[in-house]
Enzyme design. Structure first.
Site, PDB file in Angstrom:
ATOM      1  N   LYS A 187     -26.601  77.053 -75.748  1.00  0.00           N
ATOM      2  CA  LYS A 187     -25.459  76.314 -75.885  1.00  0.00           C
ATOM      3  C   LYS A 187     -25.707  74.757 -75.832  1.00  0.00           C
ATOM      4  CE  LYS A 187     -20.620  76.509 -74.650  1.00  0.00           C
ATOM      5  NZ  LYS A 187     -19.492  77.091 -73.771  1.00  0.00           N
ATOM      6  N   SER A 238     -15.417  78.700 -76.135  1.00  0.00           N
ATOM      7  CA  SER A 238     -16.202  77.605 -76.722  1.00  0.00           C
ATOM      8  C   SER A 238     -17.424  77.904 -77.198  1.00  0.00           C
ATOM      9  CB  SER A 238     -16.207  76.368 -75.737  1.00  0.00           C
ATOM     10  OG  SER A 238     -16.924  76.565 -74.605  1.00  0.00           O
ATOM     11  N   SER A 263     -15.346  81.317 -72.039  1.00  0.00           N
ATOM     12  CA  SER A 263     -16.104  81.009 -73.262  1.00  0.00           C
ATOM     13  C   SER A 263     -17.440  81.877 -73.496  1.00  0.00           C
ATOM     14  CB  SER A 263     -16.656  79.378 -73.157  1.00  0.00           C
ATOM     15  OG  SER A 263     -15.425  78.616 -73.205  1.00  0.00           O
TER      16      SER A 263
END
Ligand code: GLN
Length: 516
Positions: free
Chosen positions: A82, A157, A181
């Site tokens: 990420k 997210s 997330s």
């Protein structure tokens, strides 16, 4: 073995093939890079693809294996990371214009551990700006798409990591979970996501959102893969003052055992009633029945303060975020904008112009909210009250864990929603996190695994398992037992039922341009 065969394998299977010398790390990495080239124009899971350095890392693993040097079990299995995690020599934007073009001079501790274990890094995945959001619609670089339906969100997210894993563009990925997330994207894409105990995995080198809530963890396709990755990244780090000194719980052993016989499973009354989609609830109840069939005992637990978890979270998170994001001041690194029409701008004017241009609407909303909640006249009424609620929630978890070994709920109230449905309505967006936030507030570990497709829309639903702090192995044992029963029911992994990404109807909302 064909490229397609390799990308359909789990990380554990790839590790075995590599160890047996049946494939090389280069072949496995190249197969995933080919898959990225073939499908990521449609998904946009990646913000940066690091083909060259990934292949070089793979070659190094192959060289060491040929030389008979000792290697970690998963050496040569590539991974996506990420974009909120800093990577030396690879761009790190955290989904924000503010960090466009920034190339960090160091690695996060978890990235260093991935490299030491010989995991080639395929690239950096898309996310909501500074990890604020539940859909990737707040990424400054355009949305990622759900591999089940290109007009739907992949969660947020960390939608990019979940979409990469769910569309076979990476066997596994790193996510971060401040309020859900990792788990909510897993839930809506039919993948597995685990948030370890707070402090179980180092935060050093994460672009901080809310430091008392942030936790990095695995995004995978199976519970065993999540456990394998958890053990690679977990463990004490002197560079993170909240890092736990105890050894990492034996999560791999628990995932391999996958046993629930005699365990008490607590169904949380407050997480799963009104407001949860009927098909989500139905699949949840069926999964609970599977656990009963496997020998678990079901108890109902009540945690009345969970009703206030969302409100407390949306005071604590913005408060911490407003402080963490103060470092983006246009002076030290990142974006710098000169205010227009000002002859000789002051530092304050440059800061204001930069923060206005560099931050998106959701980030600004939270900075304003957090600054307000922390201001002297309001501190006790808002931030102080929220901290009291946080304490009540932790106490209620502690009480619930005297009645049950783990707690369970649906991971998210709905399946994947359509782009545009909630983006202009912050409350509707925030409500998506209702089931995941309590675990972050209490610092306890939680995971989401697929519980089937909702009958009404044919989209994935998620089952959440929450364990006491430092008892992460329990959620892996329960998760693996449930996964074994569910996949036996389905005749294979849920993702085998996902449509082929290349044959999906084109999205009705055009794909945003990819960053180089
Ligand atoms: N969706 C939640 C939020 O917007 C969770 C974010 C996260 O876990 N990083 O705050």
């Amino acid at each position: 073995m064909t490229t397609a065969d390799l990308t359909r394998r789990t990380a554990a299977e790839l590790a075995d093939l590599l160890t047996a010398g049946e494939v090389s790390a280069r072949e496995v990495t190249a197969a995933h890079l080919d898959r990225v080239s073939a499908v990521d124009d449609r998904i946009h899971a990646y913000l940066h693809v690091a083909g060259e350095s990934a292949l070089a890392a793979a070659d190094e693993v192959d060289r060491r294996r040929a030389a008979g040097e000792p290697l970690a079990a998963a050496a040569g299995v590539p991974i996506a990371v990420k974009d909120v995690v800093v990577t030396e020599g690879l761009p790190t934007t955290a989904g924000s214009k503010m960090l466009e073009g920034w190339v960090p001079p160091y690695d996060a501790t978890i990235v260093r551990r991935l490299k030491e274990a010989g995991l080639p890094i395929l690239g950096k995945t898309n996310m909501d700006e500074f990890a604020m959001g539940s859909s990737t619609e707040f990424s400054a670089y355009g949305v990622s798409r759900n591999p089940w339906d290109l007009d739907r969100i992949p969660g947020g997210s960390g939608g990019g990591s979940a979409a990469a894993v769910g569309s076979f563009q990476a066997p596994w990925a790193i996510g971060t979970d401040t309020g859900g997330s990792i788990r909510q994207p897993a839930s809506v894409t039919g993948t597995v996501g685990a948030k370890p105990t707070y402090g179980g995995v180092s935060r050093y080198g994460l672009v901080a959102l809310a430091s008392s809530l942030d936790q990095a963890g695995p995004c995978t396709r199976t519970v065993l893969d999540a456990a394998l990755l958890h053990e690679v990244i977990g463990g004490h780090d002197p560079l993170d003052s909240t890092s736990i000194a105890d050894p990492v719980p034996s999560v791999v052993e628990a995932a391999r055992r996958g046993d629930v016989a005699g365990m008490r499973i607590g169904v949380v009354r407050e997480l799963g009633g009104d407001g949860f989609q009927a098909g989500v609830r139905q699949r949840f109840e069926e999964s609970v029945q599977h656990l009963v069939d496997a020998g678990a005992e079901i108890v109902e637990v009540s945690c009345p303060s969970f009703e206030y978890a969302l409100a407390a979270y949306y005071l604590i998170l913005p408060s911490e975020a407003s402080s963490n994001l103060a470092k983006f001041d246009a002076m030290r690194y990142g974006m710098r904008v000169r205010p227009e029409g000002v002859e000789d701008p002051s530092a304050e004017q440059v800061m204001a112009a930069t923060r206005d241009a560099g931050f998106g609407p959701e980030v600004k909303r939270r900075i304003i909210l957090g600054t307000y909640a922390l201001s002297s006249g309001y501190y006790d009424a808002y931030y102080g009250s929220a901290q009291k609620v946080r304490r009540l929630i932790a106490d209620e978890f502690a009480a619930a864990f005297t009645q049950a070994d783990v707690l369970v709920s649906p991971s998210a109230p709905t399946t994947a929603f359509r782009f545009g449905e909630k983006v202009d309505d912050p409350m509707a967006m925030y409500l998506n996190d209702i089931a995941t936030i309590p675990a972050n507030l209490a610092g306890v570990p939680a995971m989401s695994l697929p519980s089937g497709l909702a009958p009404e829309d044919g989209l994935p639903t998620g089952f959440q398992i929450i364990a006491p702090a430092m008892a992460d192995e329990r959620m892996y044992a329960v998760g693996a037992a449930l996964e074994a029963r569910l996949t036996a029911d389905w005749g294979g992994p849920l993702l085998d039922r996902a449509p082929d990404v290349l044959s999906l109807p084109a999205p009705t909302v055009a794909l945003p341009g990819k960053e180089a």
